[in-house]
Each structure stands twice: as structure tokens, then as C-alpha cells.
Design a protein around this motif. Structure first.
Motif, PDB file in Angstrom:
ATOM      1  N   UNK A 137      -0.185  -0.786 -27.815  1.00 33.03           N
ATOM      2  CA  UNK A 137      -0.270  -0.594 -26.147  1.00 33.03           C
ATOM      3  C   UNK A 137       1.120   0.754 -26.715  1.00 33.03           C
ATOM      4  N   UNK A 138       2.229   0.766 -27.372  1.00 28.18           N
ATOM      5  CA  UNK A 138       3.587   1.275 -27.871  1.00 28.18           C
ATOM      6  C   UNK A 138       2.978   2.194 -28.266  1.00 28.18           C
ATOM      7  N   UNK A 139       2.643   1.654 -29.354  1.00 28.11           N
ATOM      8  CA  UNK A 139       2.566   3.925 -30.678  1.00 28.11           C
ATOM      9  C   UNK A 139       1.220   4.545 -29.685  1.00 28.11           C
ATOM     10  N   UNK A 140       0.228   3.878 -28.986  1.00 23.19           N
ATOM     11  CA  UNK A 140      -0.128   5.155 -28.061  1.00 23.19           C
ATOM     12  C   UNK A 140       0.202   5.728 -26.959  1.00 23.19           C
ATOM     13  N   UNK A 141       0.901   5.160 -26.585  1.00 26.85           N
ATOM     14  CA  UNK A 141       2.169   5.344 -25.525  1.00 26.85           C
ATOM     15  C   UNK A 141       2.743   6.326 -25.726  1.00 26.85           C
ATOM     16  N   UNK A 142       3.607   6.374 -26.790  1.00 25.62           N
ATOM     17  CA  UNK A 142       4.744   7.290 -28.241  1.00 25.62           C
ATOM     18  C   UNK A 142       3.449   8.553 -28.171  1.00 25.62           C
ATOM     19  N   UNK A 143       2.409   8.315 -28.570  1.00 24.40           N
ATOM     20  CA  UNK A 143       1.600   9.397 -29.462  1.00 24.40           C
ATOM     21  C   UNK A 143       1.262   9.960 -28.661  1.00 24.40           C
ATOM     22  N   UNK A 144       1.004   9.177 -26.450  1.00 24.65           N
ATOM     23  CA  UNK A 144       0.493  10.300 -25.985  1.00 24.65           C
ATOM     24  C   UNK A 144       1.239  11.597 -25.590  1.00 24.65           C
ATOM     25  N   UNK A 145       2.790  10.706 -25.575  1.00 23.97           N
ATOM     26  CA  UNK A 145       3.883  11.307 -24.426  1.00 23.97           C
ATOM     27  C   UNK A 145       4.552  12.284 -25.557  1.00 23.97           C
ATOM     28  N   UNK A 146       3.789  12.196 -27.638  1.00 23.93           N
ATOM     29  CA  UNK A 146       5.044  12.926 -28.030  1.00 23.93           C
ATOM     30  C   UNK A 146       4.109  13.661 -29.559  1.00 23.93           C
ATOM     31  N   UNK A 147       2.115  13.158 -29.660  1.00 29.82           N
ATOM     32  CA  UNK A 147       1.987  13.325 -30.036  1.00 29.82           C
ATOM     33  C   UNK A 147       1.434  12.995 -31.879  1.00 29.82           C
ATOM     34  N   UNK A 148       2.162  11.659 -31.683  1.00 31.14           N
ATOM     35  CA  UNK A 148       2.218  11.397 -32.933  1.00 31.14           C
ATOM     36  C   UNK A 148       2.808  10.134 -32.956  1.00 31.14           C
TER      37      UNK A 148
ATOM     38  N   UNK B 283     -14.854   9.247 -32.966  1.00 30.50           N
ATOM     39  CA  UNK B 283     -14.476  10.617 -32.505  1.00 30.50           C
ATOM     40  C   UNK B 283     -13.923  10.874 -31.559  1.00 30.50           C
ATOM     41  N   UNK B 284     -13.243   9.735 -31.390  1.00 28.98           N
ATOM     42  CA  UNK B 284     -12.246   9.007 -30.162  1.00 28.98           C
ATOM     43  C   UNK B 284     -11.447  10.943 -30.086  1.00 28.98           C
ATOM     44  N   UNK B 285     -10.494  11.060 -29.127  1.00 32.09           N
ATOM     45  CA  UNK B 285      -9.184  12.038 -29.340  1.00 32.09           C
ATOM     46  C   UNK B 285      -7.945  11.020 -30.222  1.00 32.09           C
ATOM     47  N   UNK B 286      -7.482  10.144 -30.051  1.00 30.74           N
ATOM     48  CA  UNK B 286      -6.952   9.664 -30.580  1.00 30.74           C
ATOM     49  C   UNK B 286      -7.190   9.028 -31.673  1.00 30.74           C
TER      50      UNK B 286
ATOM     51  N   UNK C  93      -0.290   6.194 -35.048  1.00 36.70           N
ATOM     52  CA  UNK C  93      -1.117   6.847 -33.955  1.00 36.70           C
ATOM     53  C   UNK C  93      -1.613   8.252 -34.112  1.00 36.70           C
ATOM     54  N   UNK C  94      -2.379   9.658 -34.387  1.00 36.74           N
ATOM     55  CA  UNK C  94      -2.173  10.210 -34.172  1.00 36.74           C
ATOM     56  C   UNK C  94      -3.097  11.085 -33.072  1.00 36.74           C
ATOM     57  N   UNK C  95      -3.590  11.843 -32.577  1.00 35.21           N
ATOM     58  CA  UNK C  95      -4.642  13.115 -33.037  1.00 35.21           C
ATOM     59  C   UNK C  95      -5.716  13.057 -33.347  1.00 35.21           C
ATOM     60  N   UNK C  96      -6.589  12.648 -32.809  1.00 35.29           N
ATOM     61  CA  UNK C  96      -7.756  12.843 -34.488  1.00 35.29           C
ATOM     62  C   UNK C  96      -8.206  14.040 -34.890  1.00 35.29           C
ATOM     63  N   UNK C  97      -7.743  15.334 -34.935  1.00 31.04           N
ATOM     64  CA  UNK C  97      -8.084  16.400 -35.234  1.00 31.04           C
ATOM     65  C   UNK C  97      -6.560  17.159 -35.842  1.00 31.04           C
ATOM     66  N   UNK C  98      -6.071  16.469 -36.100  1.00 34.14           N
ATOM     67  CA  UNK C  98      -4.430  16.649 -36.776  1.00 34.14           C
ATOM     68  C   UNK C  98      -4.412  15.598 -37.871  1.00 34.14           C
ATOM     69  N   UNK C  99      -4.758  15.127 -37.576  1.00 36.91           N
ATOM     70  CA  UNK C  99      -5.005  13.612 -38.556  1.00 36.91           C
ATOM     71  C   UNK C  99      -5.892  14.311 -39.513  1.00 36.91           C
TER      72      UNK C  99
END
Length: 236
Positions: free
Chosen positions: A120-131, A100-103, A168-174
């Protein structure tokens, strides 16, 4: 530690049977330096502070032994061990129901050389660009070949990347992407292609060539070499 709206869970997919390995045991449970390959993978996610919880998706016959390993190896970030589907895509979809996490990060259980920096790099990129997806530039020349084995074209190698995990993705979008694929009967080769189909651009994050997916006996030999080299350098 990530803020509440940046919390990241991980789905580690380990439901495949691995027929190319040529062994009776599933590839994710083969031993690498005396420890199941899957456990090497999970321990990296366990150590990464950005990961709040982990869901393991495995085959139905292997759920109980995975739960026992979770206890014996002290993997307290693992909140669920569930049975997967007949296809990897179905297994990820089931994993999404249990987190249930947002990401969310999706990772192959048989990629034990993922690092905390990759995550960490995947998380940072997803937070910045969405996926985001981890990948490496293709080294070899690639040819597009027709049904009769004749070369049709040669793509510019500079535009080609070999895709890895984690992704890495927003859970809702995935979840939206998976549900669209289910409705349309679409089976993708990874999760990012499903997200691309709902119009989301995916950022490529450069990874490492050693982050291999262990699928053949030769891969296992290479994995032993990588572990030995890392140990000689004093690396974890």
C-alpha cells in the motif's frame, strides 16, 4: 479499492535458478513452514485489496506446477503464469506484456515477508510521485574500493539505502524504460534504474529489514526464525 485509473497489477518474478542456495530445487519453491516460498509471497498480494491481478513469471519447466498451485491455494487474482527469460530484466519485460493495469508493482518471488502495508505504501507513493521503491537505510559503513582493493572514498551513510521490492511504476513508463534498455543493450540491477534512465525520479519508501530476499541457506534459516517469531506474536 483503487479507482480505475489507479488500478494496480503485480508482476511476481520467480524465474531464477538460485545457484547460491546450493540445492537442486529452485529457491522460490523450497518449503518454508511446509509451503513453497513463492506461495507465501503470492498470498500477501492476494490479500491486498489494492492489487487487482497478478502475473507470475517463472521458468518454462515450472509453469505447469505454478498453475496447479494457483488453483490449489485459491489464488484467484493470478491471471497469467508465463515463462520468463534468461535474465530477470527480460522476465519483467515479458510480464509487462501480460498485464494491462495503469500501474504495476514488480516484486521478487523470494521475498515472502513483504506486507500489505509495504504494498500500500508503494502504491500511494507512486500515485503521488510517479514511481516508488521499497528500501531500508544502510546500517554499515560502505567503502568505495578500487581495482587493487584500496579504499577510494567513504560515502555518507545517511544518503545510502538498500533497495528492496516491491517497486511501483506507471506501466507505460516502465514499458518505455525497458524498451529503451533493450535498444541500447543496457542491463540494470533492478527496474528503478531503467526508469531513472528515462528521466523519471523515483521515490524511496521505507520498508523493513525483515523483508529479505532468500538466496542462501542462511537466509532460509533466518526466514524460519521470522515465521516462528511472527506466529508467537499472533501475526500472519
Amino acid at each position: 479499492m483503487a479507482e480505475a485509473n489507479q488500478q494496480v497489477g503485480a508482476i511476481v518474478v520467480a524465474a531464477g535458478r538460485g545457484t547460491r542456495m546450493g540445492s537442486k530445487e529452485s529457491k522460490q519453491y523450497l518449503l518454508l513452514e511446509g509451503k513453497p516460498i513463492l506461495i507465501h509471497t503470492l498470498e500477501t498480494f492476494q490479500r491486498q485489496p489494492l492489487i487487482s491481478n497478478i502475473v507470475i513469471v517463472t521458468g518454462q519447466p515450472d509453469v505447469e506446477r505454478c498453475r496447479e498451485w494457483v488453483r490449489s491455494y485459491g489464488l484467484d487474482k493470478v491471471t497469467e503464469v508465463i515463462a520468463g527469460g534468461s535474465e530477470r530484466q527480460e522476465s519483467v519485460y515479458l510480464g509487462l506484456q501480460a498485464i494491462q493495469t495503469p500501474w504495476v508493482l514488480v516484486h521478487d518471488g523470494v521475498r515472502p515477508f513483504v506486507t500489505g502495508k509495504h504494498i500500500a505504501d508503494c502504491c500511494e507513493a507512486a500515485w503521488a510521485d510517479g514511481a516508488s521503491v521499497l528500501a531500508v537505510p544502510v546500517k554499515d559503513t560502505v567503502k568505495v574500493v578500487d581495482a587493487h582493493a584500496f579504499v577510494e572514498s567513504t560515502p555518507d551513510r545517511r544518503s545510502l539505502w538498500a533497495i528492496q521490492t516491491p517497486q511501483a511504476f506507471r506501466r507505460s513508463e516502465l514499458l518505455e524504460a525497458h524498451e529503451k534498455a533493450r535498444r541500447e543493450g543496457f542491463l540494470g540491477t533492478d527496474d528503478s534504474v531503467l526508469v531513472e534512465r528515462i528521466g523519471r525520479r523515483v521515490k524511496v519508501v521505507e520498508g523493513d529489514y525483515s523483508n529479505i530476499k532468500i538466496t542462501t541457506p542462511e537466509d532460509l534459516d533466518y526466514a524460519e526464525f521470522v515465521r516462528t517469531r511472527a506466529r508467537s506474536r499472533g501475526e500472519d
